[in-house]
Design a protein around this motif. Sequence first.
Motif, PDB file in Angstrom:
ATOM      1  N   PRO A   1     -53.754 -67.568 -18.596  1.00 63.88           N
ATOM      2  CA  PRO A   1     -52.574 -67.362 -17.733  1.00 63.88           C
ATOM      3  C   PRO A   1     -52.711 -68.130 -16.424  1.00 63.88           C
ATOM      4  O   PRO A   1     -53.795 -68.204 -15.861  1.00 63.88           O
ATOM      5  CB  PRO A   1     -52.577 -65.854 -17.469  1.00 63.88           C
ATOM      6  CG  PRO A   1     -53.449 -65.261 -18.518  1.00 63.88           C
ATOM      7  CD  PRO A   1     -54.447 -66.311 -18.901  1.00 63.88           C
ATOM      8  N   LEU A   2     -51.606 -68.710 -15.988  1.00 65.05           N
ATOM      9  CA  LEU A   2     -51.625 -69.500 -14.757  1.00 65.05           C
ATOM     10  C   LEU A   2     -50.568 -68.979 -13.788  1.00 65.05           C
ATOM     11  O   LEU A   2     -49.522 -68.497 -14.208  1.00 65.05           O
ATOM     12  CB  LEU A   2     -51.269 -70.960 -15.061  1.00 65.05           C
ATOM     13  CG  LEU A   2     -52.148 -71.735 -16.040  1.00 65.05           C
ATOM     14  CD1 LEU A   2     -51.531 -73.106 -16.295  1.00 65.05           C
ATOM     15  CD2 LEU A   2     -53.546 -71.887 -15.475  1.00 65.05           C
ATOM     16  N   LEU A   3     -50.872 -69.101 -12.499  1.00 63.80           N
ATOM     17  CA  LEU A   3     -49.851 -68.839 -11.479  1.00 63.80           C
ATOM     18  C   LEU A   3     -49.250 -70.186 -11.099  1.00 63.80           C
ATOM     19  O   LEU A   3     -49.971 -71.076 -10.645  1.00 63.80           O
ATOM     20  CB  LEU A   3     -50.481 -68.182 -10.244  1.00 63.80           C
ATOM     21  CG  LEU A   3     -50.896 -66.721 -10.394  1.00 63.80           C
ATOM     22  CD1 LEU A   3     -51.516 -66.227  -9.089  1.00 63.80           C
ATOM     23  CD2 LEU A   3     -49.706 -65.834 -10.735  1.00 63.80           C
ATOM     24  N   LEU A   4     -47.956 -70.326 -11.295  1.00 65.66           N
ATOM     25  CA  LEU A   4     -47.278 -71.577 -10.985  1.00 65.66           C
ATOM     26  C   LEU A   4     -46.191 -71.332  -9.957  1.00 65.66           C
ATOM     27  O   LEU A   4     -45.672 -70.222  -9.825  1.00 65.66           O
ATOM     28  CB  LEU A   4     -46.650 -72.176 -12.256  1.00 65.66           C
ATOM     29  CG  LEU A   4     -47.605 -72.539 -13.401  1.00 65.66           C
ATOM     30  CD1 LEU A   4     -46.812 -73.044 -14.598  1.00 65.66           C
ATOM     31  CD2 LEU A   4     -48.596 -73.605 -12.952  1.00 65.66           C
ATOM     32  N   ILE A   5     -45.833 -72.401  -9.257  1.00 65.85           N
ATOM     33  CA  ILE A   5     -44.721 -72.337  -8.303  1.00 65.85           C
ATOM     34  C   ILE A   5     -43.438 -72.629  -9.069  1.00 65.85           C
ATOM     35  O   ILE A   5     -43.385 -73.608  -9.827  1.00 65.85           O
ATOM     36  CB  ILE A   5     -44.891 -73.392  -7.194  1.00 65.85           C
ATOM     37  CG1 ILE A   5     -46.298 -73.348  -6.609  1.00 65.85           C
ATOM     38  CG2 ILE A   5     -43.827 -73.218  -6.124  1.00 65.85           C
ATOM     39  CD1 ILE A   5     -46.586 -72.151  -5.749  1.00 65.85           C
ATOM     40  N   ASP A   6     -42.430 -71.814  -8.883  1.00 69.98           N
ATOM     41  CA  ASP A   6     -41.200 -71.947  -9.659  1.00 69.98           C
ATOM     42  C   ASP A   6     -40.352 -73.105  -9.165  1.00 69.98           C
ATOM     43  O   ASP A   6     -40.484 -73.577  -8.008  1.00 69.98           O
ATOM     44  CB  ASP A   6     -40.407 -70.638  -9.602  1.00 69.98           C
ATOM     45  CG  ASP A   6     -39.404 -70.520 -10.731  1.00 69.98           C
ATOM     46  OD1 ASP A   6     -38.636 -69.544 -10.736  1.00 69.98           O
ATOM     47  OD2 ASP A   6     -39.386 -71.397 -11.621  1.00 69.98           O
ATOM     48  N   CYS A   7     -39.453 -73.542 -10.020  1.00 70.22           N
ATOM     49  CA  CYS A   7     -38.503 -74.596  -9.700  1.00 70.22           C
ATOM     50  C   CYS A   7     -37.615 -74.145  -8.543  1.00 70.22           C
ATOM     51  O   CYS A   7     -37.258 -72.987  -8.440  1.00 70.22           O
ATOM     52  CB  CYS A   7     -37.669 -74.841 -10.962  1.00 70.22           C
ATOM     53  SG  CYS A   7     -36.320 -75.987 -10.757  1.00 70.22           S
ATOM     54  N   GLY A   8     -37.243 -75.066  -7.668  1.00 64.29           N
ATOM     55  CA  GLY A   8     -36.363 -74.725  -6.551  1.00 64.29           C
ATOM     56  C   GLY A   8     -37.106 -74.358  -5.285  1.00 64.29           C
ATOM     57  O   GLY A   8     -36.485 -74.081  -4.256  1.00 64.29           O
ATOM     58  N   SER A   9     -38.427 -74.358  -5.316  1.00 61.45           N
ATOM     59  CA  SER A   9     -39.203 -74.064  -4.114  1.00 61.45           C
ATOM     60  C   SER A   9     -38.994 -75.176  -3.094  1.00 61.45           C
ATOM     61  O   SER A   9     -38.804 -76.340  -3.459  1.00 61.45           O
ATOM     62  CB  SER A   9     -40.681 -73.956  -4.460  1.00 61.45           C
ATOM     63  OG  SER A   9     -40.878 -72.912  -5.387  1.00 61.45           O
ATOM     64  N   VAL A  10     -38.988 -74.817  -1.839  1.00 63.35           N
ATOM     65  CA  VAL A  10     -38.705 -75.796  -0.772  1.00 63.35           C
ATOM     66  C   VAL A  10     -39.926 -75.921   0.135  1.00 63.35           C
ATOM     67  O   VAL A  10     -40.455 -74.920   0.616  1.00 63.35           O
ATOM     68  CB  VAL A  10     -37.441 -75.402   0.016  1.00 63.35           C
ATOM     69  CG1 VAL A  10     -36.202 -75.644  -0.824  1.00 63.35           C
ATOM     70  CG2 VAL A  10     -37.471 -73.954   0.475  1.00 63.35           C
ATOM     71  N   TRP A  11     -40.330 -77.171   0.388  1.00 69.31           N
ATOM     72  CA  TRP A  11     -41.574 -77.445   1.088  1.00 69.31           C
ATOM     73  C   TRP A  11     -41.326 -78.297   2.321  1.00 69.31           C
ATOM     74  O   TRP A  11     -40.463 -79.165   2.326  1.00 69.31           O
ATOM     75  CB  TRP A  11     -42.550 -78.183   0.158  1.00 69.31           C
ATOM     76  CG  TRP A  11     -42.851 -77.401  -1.081  1.00 69.31           C
ATOM     77  CD1 TRP A  11     -42.193 -77.463  -2.263  1.00 69.31           C
ATOM     78  CD2 TRP A  11     -43.847 -76.394  -1.236  1.00 69.31           C
ATOM     79  NE1 TRP A  11     -42.741 -76.583  -3.162  1.00 69.31           N
ATOM     80  CE2 TRP A  11     -43.755 -75.909  -2.551  1.00 69.31           C
ATOM     81  CE3 TRP A  11     -44.841 -75.857  -0.393  1.00 69.31           C
ATOM     82  CZ2 TRP A  11     -44.598 -74.922  -3.045  1.00 69.31           C
ATOM     83  CZ3 TRP A  11     -45.675 -74.877  -0.889  1.00 69.31           C
ATOM     84  CH2 TRP A  11     -45.556 -74.418  -2.205  1.00 69.31           C
ATOM     85  N   ARG A  12     -42.124 -78.058   3.310  1.00 66.78           N
ATOM     86  CA  ARG A  12     -42.063 -78.879   4.519  1.00 66.78           C
ATOM     87  C   ARG A  12     -43.232 -79.860   4.443  1.00 66.78           C
ATOM     88  O   ARG A  12     -44.392 -79.445   4.347  1.00 66.78           O
ATOM     89  CB  ARG A  12     -42.177 -77.988   5.763  1.00 66.78           C
ATOM     90  CG  ARG A  12     -41.806 -78.672   7.060  1.00 66.78           C
ATOM     91  CD  ARG A  12     -41.918 -77.678   8.201  1.00 66.78           C
ATOM     92  NE  ARG A  12     -40.926 -76.629   8.101  1.00 66.78           N
ATOM     93  CZ  ARG A  12     -39.741 -76.624   8.734  1.00 66.78           C
ATOM     94  NH1 ARG A  12     -39.395 -77.652   9.491  1.00 66.78           N
ATOM     95  NH2 ARG A  12     -38.911 -75.624   8.600  1.00 66.78           N
TER      96      ARG A  12
END
Lengths: 388, 322
Positions: free
Chosen positions: B271-282
């Motif tokens: 199992p992996l922890l992933l960042i979901d689509c649509g995340s916004v980064w600076r």
Amino acid sequence: MSDSPKFLQSWRVRGTLLGPLHIGTGEPLDPFRCVLDGDRLHEFDLTAALATAALAAADEVLRQCLFKRLSEPVDTNSAEEVRDLLTKTPWRSHIIRSYDLSADARQKLGRTRTWGTWEIQPFIHHPADGKRYIPGSSLKGALRTAVVSSRAAAIPPRFDREKSLEKRAEELEKQSLSYELMGEDPFSEWFVGDLFFAGNVCSCLYTINILNLMAKEGTGPPRPNKPIEFPNLVEAIIPAGEGPHFEGRITRRLKPHPGTGPPTIKRPVNIEELVKSAANHADNAFGRAFAHDQRSYLDGLPDETVEALVTIDEELKERNPLSCIVRLGRFGGFLSKTIEKHRILKEHTIRGRTARRELHGDEAKPNTRMLADDGKPFGFVKLTFDEV
Amino acid sequence: MHPLHFALTPTSPVVTPLRGDTLLGHLCWMFAYQRGEEALLRLLANLTDDPPAISDLFPEGKLPRPQMPLPHSDGDAKEYRKEIKSIRFIGFDEWVRLRMELRGEEVLGLLVKAAKARRAKRLADMLTGSRQEKPSEDLSELHSTINRLTGTTGDAGGLYARVRTHYAPGVRLHAYLHPGIFGEEAFDLLEKVGGNGYGADASTGCGTFEIERIEDGDDLFDLPGADGWMSLSRHLPPAGVDLDRSCWRIETHYGRLGGSFASSGNPFKKPLLLIDCGSVWRQRPFPTAPPGAHLPNVGFRDELIRHLGYTIPMPFKWGNSQ
């Protein structure tokens, strides 16, 4: 393909219908969501039809009557009343799908009072556009059965009566395909896409005739009994012109390399074995009476049935390395011996015993057939494979 | 960075949801089927030079909703909270407007407007009894298990159900592809994936699709002065971002191995922890290669199994208050 992949081989599969074909959705239509209009049956959205009915007093009475009737058990006395009420709804504006009817189906539906007891089985179709198709899983299953049948012939029958039929089937399948884990299953390499019909087919709702031929020992070839009525309407795809009538694709994906990967396949299946097994299986399963010219078996059968059987028999005799006959879908066609019965026959032969009515020399007569109401057996198709 | 833009038309039902990282895995397998596993391993040895990435699939004309924390809900925002939560996409035009100065209030206003329209349409359909045409629908399909000995179903009928996503005819999805180490071959490989089938039940016809390039010259990836980016697919945490002033949603991914490994003894990845689509980064400067990372040794049986967690960044400018 200009750059032929090393580990992928694909074939275009073209199929010609040799009679009606029925592969169902598994969910029958509700006859109380259908209206018979002339020679067509229309499935409509009853909820939408009632919602948009004008709020005039007469229509409100109709709505109340229908709600009341459909909320109670519909018996033979009320079925006709409900059917008449349905025709008074604005169903024409809410048709979901329409079906042609065979002559026999039109006649039987038109006169019956048992409207609610009919089971109407549509052909499998895409829910979005209603396009009929043959699922890849159907063809893959038929090919798998053929290979199991072919390889199982070399495995001596040893029936453990303690084991259930399902357990015996599972063991025979694994033994003939030489696998324990899924990764070793030779069919894990085979990808069979859905097959789509060309424009030279049409569909029709048929009733079913069951010719129940049970031979009594010592009384010669079996004779047809009076046809048995079966309250099913099935939608079958039938040819409306010369074949091929449907097309699809089958691919074999070999392992990229045998190295340290997952378990390898002990006895792979190549295209030649696939086609040959299918051809042999159809030949074995089809009334072998034809192979031995036991034409007396055809006595008493309707002319249309005899004509269809002779055509299939002639197709079976044509042997081509990349062409075969396969039986798909429901309603037995003219299956005679199943794998199980062949093995029982073999076991009895080995033990020097007769297997009662299952053993008449080398004959393998079908004893039960479900035919379309035009007399033709279901499900026989001719497949040709062209490498792409 | 200007990724390829393509349209995808499903030609059969789909069982495995169409996601960018899963498509990328299929691409790798197709490369292996064509050239062999050794060739794939040699190619992946240079992965970090120019990692490949595929975005998720979006409805035509839509992009993912930015995963912004929304201002405290009040008034309309409170009343339409349920509909707002279910909105997953925004239009191209809406994004073009938002990206110049991305703020939570602007995003909320847009979502409230969409939620109102959605509720009004639903009520109108109920009153008129009209059926809403859905672009896709999850349907349970019945199958029979055949006893090979008897050629029939067993006593219990052998019925089982599989849920498949059916797309309405003519539905087109769109996505972006950064070929990376696959170079010019990437698009051809993706076409072959579509011909052979994607995801579960590909062996019986599911998951086939057709793709075509979109030459629209859109400038969505051209924004001078961008100080942020929105991810267009699931990915692993990127380097060089301002974690304190970025917004993301985490998803636990229970991946499965593909290709030949799919039918092996244990087809699951760790199992992996992933960042979901649509995340916004600076992040400044704007990344020149797909951000993210790859994680080795995610299989239980084979150390070579890895997860490629790169994404395609869509640039924007943060609003001053964010």
